[in-house]
Design a protein around this motif. Structure first.
Motif, mmCIF file in Angstrom:
data_model
loop_
_atom_site.group_PDB
_atom_site.id
_atom_site.type_symbol
_atom_site.label_atom_id
_atom_site.label_comp_id
_atom_site.label_asym_id
_atom_site.label_seq_id
_atom_site.Cartn_x
_atom_site.Cartn_y
_atom_site.Cartn_z
ATOM 1 N N MET A 209 0.831 -1.200 0.000
ATOM 2 C CA MET A 209 0.000 0.000 0.000
ATOM 3 C C MET A 209 0.860 1.242 0.000
ATOM 4 O O MET A 209 0.497 2.247 -0.576
ATOM 5 C CB MET A 209 -0.938 -0.043 1.206
ATOM 6 N N SER A 210 2.011 1.184 0.651
ATOM 7 C CA SER A 210 2.829 2.387 0.743
ATOM 8 C C SER A 210 3.499 2.713 -0.594
ATOM 9 O O SER A 210 3.747 3.880 -0.877
ATOM 10 C CB SER A 210 3.876 2.232 1.841
ATOM 11 N N SER A 211 3.781 1.713 -1.396
ATOM 12 C CA SER A 211 4.440 1.977 -2.674
ATOM 13 C C SER A 211 3.555 2.786 -3.628
ATOM 14 O O SER A 211 4.029 3.772 -4.201
ATOM 15 C CB SER A 211 4.866 0.656 -3.319
ATOM 16 N N PRO A 212 2.274 2.418 -3.817
ATOM 17 C CA PRO A 212 1.427 3.247 -4.688
ATOM 18 C C PRO A 212 1.233 4.669 -4.141
ATOM 19 O O PRO A 212 1.214 5.635 -4.911
ATOM 20 C CB PRO A 212 0.098 2.497 -4.741
#
Length: 68
Positions: A1-4
């Motif tokens: 979730m943190s990458s997007p």
């Protein structure tokens, strides 16, 4: 979730006017869709199987300040 989310934030930081334009476009789409599909707003509320009543006597009346 943190990458997007990181990529979205990086895009918004590198292209601020495109990000602002996307928000404005999204707002225009939502407002237009609301006006086209939505219904008029109502400011009434009725609970089923209830009758209107006077304020209960559980609380004393509010204290009013007197001028000195």
């Amino acid at each position: 979730m943190s990458s997007p989310l990181f990529r979205l934030g990086r895009f918004a930081a590198r292209h601020p006017w495109r990000a602002i334009g996307a928000w404005v476009l999204a707002a225009v789409v939502v407002i237009t869709a609301s006006a086209a599909v939505g219904r008029d707003l109502e400011d009434t509320f009725e609970a089923p199987d209830s009758t209107p009543s006077a304020p209960s006597s559980c609380c004393p009346p509010p204290v009013r300040a007197t001028p000195v």
